[in-house]
Design an enzyme around this catalytic site. Structure first.
Site, PDB file in Angstrom:
ATOM      1  N   GLU A 103       0.539  -1.091  -0.008  1.00  0.00           N
ATOM      2  CA  GLU A 103       0.272  -0.374   0.009  1.00  0.00           C
ATOM      3  C   GLU A 103       1.248   1.046  -0.243  1.00  0.00           C
ATOM      4  OE1 GLU A 103      -2.829  -0.191   2.879  1.00  0.00           O
ATOM      5  OE2 GLU A 103      -4.034  -1.553   1.735  1.00  0.00           O
ATOM      6  N   GLU A 136      -5.810  -7.858  -1.348  1.00  0.00           N
ATOM      7  CA  GLU A 136      -6.376  -7.670   0.266  1.00  0.00           C
ATOM      8  C   GLU A 136      -7.832  -7.831   0.159  1.00  0.00           C
ATOM      9  OE1 GLU A 136      -5.151  -5.096   2.738  1.00  0.00           O
ATOM     10  OE2 GLU A 136      -2.605  -5.311   2.231  1.00  0.00           O
TER      11      GLU A 136
END
Ligand code: BG6
Length: 479
Positions: free
Chosen positions: A176, A377
């Site tokens: 991320e 995810e």
């Protein structure tokens, strides 16, 4: 004809700092996460100077995978996972980050994990850095503000690429990498880049300098990795929370277009190998002096990624004439002018539940970049209750996953998106990243541990465990 390729990577996703525990075992050094206390919904985690005796640091023990990995990997095997996405704790390999020689015990630990996974035919998918910078690099060097940290990261990357080159094929650089665009919550810059802000600093200018250094680190790692083993498949990893316009008012459309640059800045550079025009224009207008070194253009050009891994949990909405502050909208990705979406519900933690947003995201990313995508995810964080017979009926989680998998299959089967795999987040209950809680559970396997660190750590299969097992068995035909 089956809708998904037979090699579709069904799996589970985890991060070393959230589940391994053993924070001081095997020669491991302290990471940025080891000085983060537990918070809760509405109460931010604190970053302390050192480890304080009267404070609770949930990542220290995680779920004690460090000492229980055989039992856990056997459960992943029983679930039929084809891959496991996890990360390598940088601090196990280089405890302080600036050593010249790696810690053999740390390398051996990941040898054991990888071998155990391969024993069950589970393909390891490894994130080089999932919010795990050595604390020493953050405190003494200022994290990725400092160009020297780029060299330390590349040394770490090279070390693990060399060590595991014959056992691991799929890699991603930074987890991320774009979530630090939200500078309203200090934990994002801290965990991603080891950076804290001084009061008189312009957070955005600091962010873009840090971002540049990290983009260089990512590109260098990709180039090194491909040199070490040309068969490596190396991607980036972004958080994608799509930003919808509130209405068809052209001003809302433009507001969303501009806001979405926060999502695309990092992948635009990592995929294309150069900075997008909107970023360069913004630096010029704001007078930002981002330091480049000679040769950086080449580094970015030569280190582009081969696939895009991303997390998807929710979507958000912006309205051009809504005046809300960034601070009020932390959950929505720290966006000013964001509003609730009247068409969708939210989880207990205020995360909007929007499966169509996943199909939309897959289309947007694929159309923009034309690279294979990997959903690494996605999941539903909620509390779990045991029934009297000792089972856990987590139907809400199953419903969430089912709808998101359906949306992903539609993107492949109807929209022609190239999707490599799907790994639900927190395949086993782990410590929450944003809040440090245990009760925000994503797992398909329950772990007996509470927010204060009490519990036997016993593992129990939830109903979703059996459901996902069948999804994998039927390659997504039975949902
Ligand atoms: C992503 C992170 O932001 O979301 C994970 O990559 C994190 O590390 C996950 O755990 C879910 O967030 P949270 O705060 O619910 O654990």
């Amino acid at each position: 004809m089956a809708k998904l390729d037979k090699n579709f990577l069904w799996g589970g996703a985890l991060a070393a700092n959230q589940f391994e525990g053993g924070y001081d075992q095997g020669g491991k050094g302290l990471s940025v996460h080891d000085v983060m206390t537990a918070g809760k919904h509405g109460k931010a985690r604190e970053i302390t100077e050192t480890i304080e005796d009267d404070k609770f640091y949930p990542n220290h023990d995680g779920i004690d995978f460090y000492n229980r990995y055989k039992e856990d990997i056997a459960l992943f095997g029983e679930m039929r996972l084809k891959c496991l996405r996890t990360s390598i704790a940088w601090t196990r390999i280089f405890p302080n980050g600036d050593e010249t020689e790696p810690n053999e015990e740390g390398l051996q630990f990941y040898d054991n994990i990888i071998d155990e996974l391969l024993k069950y035919n589970i393909e390891p998918v490894l994130t080089l850095s999932h919010f795990e910078m050595p604390l020493h690099l953050a405190r003494e060097y200022g994290g990725f503000r400092n160009r020297k940290v780029v060299d330390y990261f590349v040394r770490f990357a090279e070390t693990v690429f060399n060590r595991y080159k014959d056992k691991v094929k799929y890699w991603m650089t930074f987890n991320e990498i774009n979530n630090q665009m939200d500078t309203s919550n200090p934990i994002f810059l801290w965990t991603n880049s080891g950076v804290t802000l001084a009061e008189d600093e312009d957070p955005e200018e600091v962010l873009y300098q840090v971002a540049h250094n990290e983009l260089i680190a990512s590109a260098l790692a990709v180039s090194k990795g491909k040199e070490i083993n040309p068969d490596f498949i190396i991607g980036n990893m972004i958080s994608h929370v799509p930003i919808y316009p509130y209405s068809c008012n052209p001003n809302d459309i433009m507001e969303a277009e501009i806001a979405n640059r926060l999502r695309f800045f990092f992948p635009d550079v990592q995929v294309r190998g150069y900075y997008p025009g909107y970023a360069l224009k913004m630096f010029e207008k704001n007078g930002y002096d981002i330091k480049w070194q000679e040769g950086d253009d080449e580094i970015l050009k030569n280190g582009t990624v081969e696939y895009i891994a991303f997390s998807y949990y929710m979507s958000t909405v912006v309205k051009h004439d809504e005046v809300t502050s960034v601070e009020d909208n932390v959950v929505n990705g720290g966006l000013p002018n964001s509003v609730k979406n009247p068409y969708i519900k939210e989880s207990q933690w205020g995360w909007a539940i929007d499966p169509v947003g996943l199909r939309y995201t897959l289309n947007v990313l694929y159309n923009r970049y034309q690279l294979p995508l990997f959903i690494v995810e996605n999941g539903f964080g909620t509390t779990d209750e045991f029934k009297e017979d000792g089972t856990i009926d987590d139907q809400e989680r199953i419903d969430y996953l089912r709808e998101h998998i359906k949306a992903s299959i539609q993107a492949v089967d109807e929209d022609g998106v190239d999707l490599m795999g799907y790994t639900p987040w927190g395949i086993i209950d782990i410590v929450s990243f944003t809040t440090g809680e245990m009760k925000k559970r994503y797992g398909l396997i329950h772990v007996d541990r509470d927010n204060e660190g009490n519990g036997t750590l016993k593992r129990t299969k939830k109903n979703s465990f059996y459901w996902f097992n069948n999804v994998i068995k039927t390659n997504g035909e039975e949902l």
